[in-house]
Motif scaffolding. Structure first.
Motif, short mmCIF file in Angstrom:
data_model
loop_
_atom_site.label_atom_id
_atom_site.label_comp_id
_atom_site.label_asym_id
_atom_site.label_seq_id
_atom_site.Cartn_x
_atom_site.Cartn_y
_atom_site.Cartn_z
N TRP A 43 -18.45 34.47 45.62
CA TRP A 43 -16.96 34.58 45.31
C TRP A 43 -16.59 35.06 43.86
CZ3 TRP A 43 -14.26 31.36 42.12
CH2 TRP A 43 -12.94 31.20 42.46
N CYS A 44 -15.35 35.71 44.26
CA CYS A 44 -14.87 36.18 42.78
C CYS A 44 -13.35 36.08 42.71
CB CYS A 44 -15.03 37.76 42.77
SG CYS A 44 -14.20 38.57 41.40
N ASN A 45 -12.90 35.53 41.58
CA ASN A 45 -11.42 35.38 41.62
C ASN A 45 -11.06 36.12 40.49
OD1 ASN A 45 -8.61 34.36 41.53
ND2 ASN A 45 -9.28 32.46 40.53
N VAL A 50 -6.20 38.78 46.64
CA VAL A 50 -6.50 38.05 45.37
C VAL A 50 -8.07 38.02 45.28
CG1 VAL A 50 -6.07 35.92 44.05
CG2 VAL A 50 -4.10 36.90 45.51
N ASP A 51 -8.39 36.74 45.85
CA ASP A 51 -9.93 36.13 45.68
C ASP A 51 -10.73 37.36 46.53
OD1 ASP A 51 -9.99 32.73 45.64
OD2 ASP A 51 -8.91 34.38 44.32
N GLN A 83 -16.66 33.74 38.73
CA GLN A 83 -17.46 34.13 39.89
C GLN A 83 -18.36 32.71 40.14
OE1 GLN A 83 -18.78 38.27 38.10
NE2 GLN A 83 -19.49 38.04 40.06
N ARG A 100 -11.40 40.93 50.71
CA ARG A 100 -10.49 40.43 49.53
C ARG A 100 -9.22 39.92 50.32
NH1 ARG A 100 -7.48 43.37 44.48
NH2 ARG A 100 -7.02 41.40 43.33
N SER A 134 -5.60 36.84 37.03
CA SER A 134 -4.07 36.85 37.74
C SER A 134 -3.24 37.96 37.40
CB SER A 134 -3.62 35.59 37.08
OG SER A 134 -2.05 35.46 37.72
#
Lengths: 116, 114
Positions: free
Chosen positions: A22-24, A73-74, A6, A69, A27
């Protein structure tokens, strides 16, 4: 395995300004959540995505909060305009499966927002 | 709808002693319950969950939790507390049949005293 990322970690803004987080997710995780944690309380779900579709946004204040989103993904969460009561930690979480209610949610470190 | 309650704001325990952090739940249908821990300035870390099966659930860092249907409780336990266990602990449950939403308790601050 990398965890949920984040950014930013901290943000201070004036009321009525805009802010974006922002968030990733981890995977391969299909499901992504945004929570709001006010000081002294447990996290409260704002919105849940499965892949790039919204599953639950019943507690999202849609007059000022929005989230998307990108490509499943992100994700970004935006507040426009911010109010004093939006001061909180915003947590992003992800889980592996889509449609699995009991799947474990893994949390990022959060973004601490202070609205002055 | 499901809700969880953590009746203690703070728990103090001496290092080496057993610890218990309490959680009770109310639910219509099958309860799905989770424990998370939060260290200062960090996100929540998953400890364990109860979905079905054995009432004693073992999790990370030596923690375990006992699901008790008759008492509607899901208390977190550890046989011997460490100073590094000092943190904020959250119990959570799924909000009702068909819901994906986790409802969290207000948290219990655990302090392990050297």
């Amino acid at each position: 395995e990398a965890g949920v990322a984040q950014s930013p970690r901290y943000k201070i803004i004036e009321k009525r300004q805009s802010v974006a987080f922002w968030c990733n997710p981890i995977s391969g995780h299909a499901t992504l959540y945004w929570y709001q944690q006010i000081l002294g309380q447990g996290p409260k779900l704002l919105i849940q995505f499965q892949n790039n579709g919204v599953v639950d946004d019943s507690q999202l204040p849609k007059d000022r909060f929005s989230a998307e989103r990108l490509k499943g993904v992100d994700s970004t969460l935006k507040i426009q305009p911010a109010k004093l009561e939006d001061s909180a930690v915003y947590l992003c979480a992800s889980s592996l499966l889509a449609g699995a209610r009991t799947d474990t949610q893994y949390f990022g470190p959060g973004t601490r927002l202070t609205v002055l | 709808a499901q809700s969880v309650a953590q009746p203690e704001d703070q728990v103090n325990v001496a290092e080496g002693n057993p610890l218990t952090v309490k959680c009770t739940y109310s639910v219509s249908g099958n309860p799905y319950l989770f424990w998370y821990v939060q260290y200062p300035n960090r996100g929540l870390q998953f400890l364990l969950k109860y979905i079905t099966g054995d009432n004693l659930v073992k999790g990370s860092y030596g923690f375990e939790a006992e699901f008790n249907k008759s008492q509607t409780s899901f208390h977190l336990k550890k046989p011997s507390a460490l100073v590094s266990d000092s943190a904020l602990y959250f119990c959570a449950g799924l909000s009702g049949a068909g819901s994906y939403q986790l409802t969290f308790g207000k948290g219990t601050k655990l302090s392990v005293i050297p």
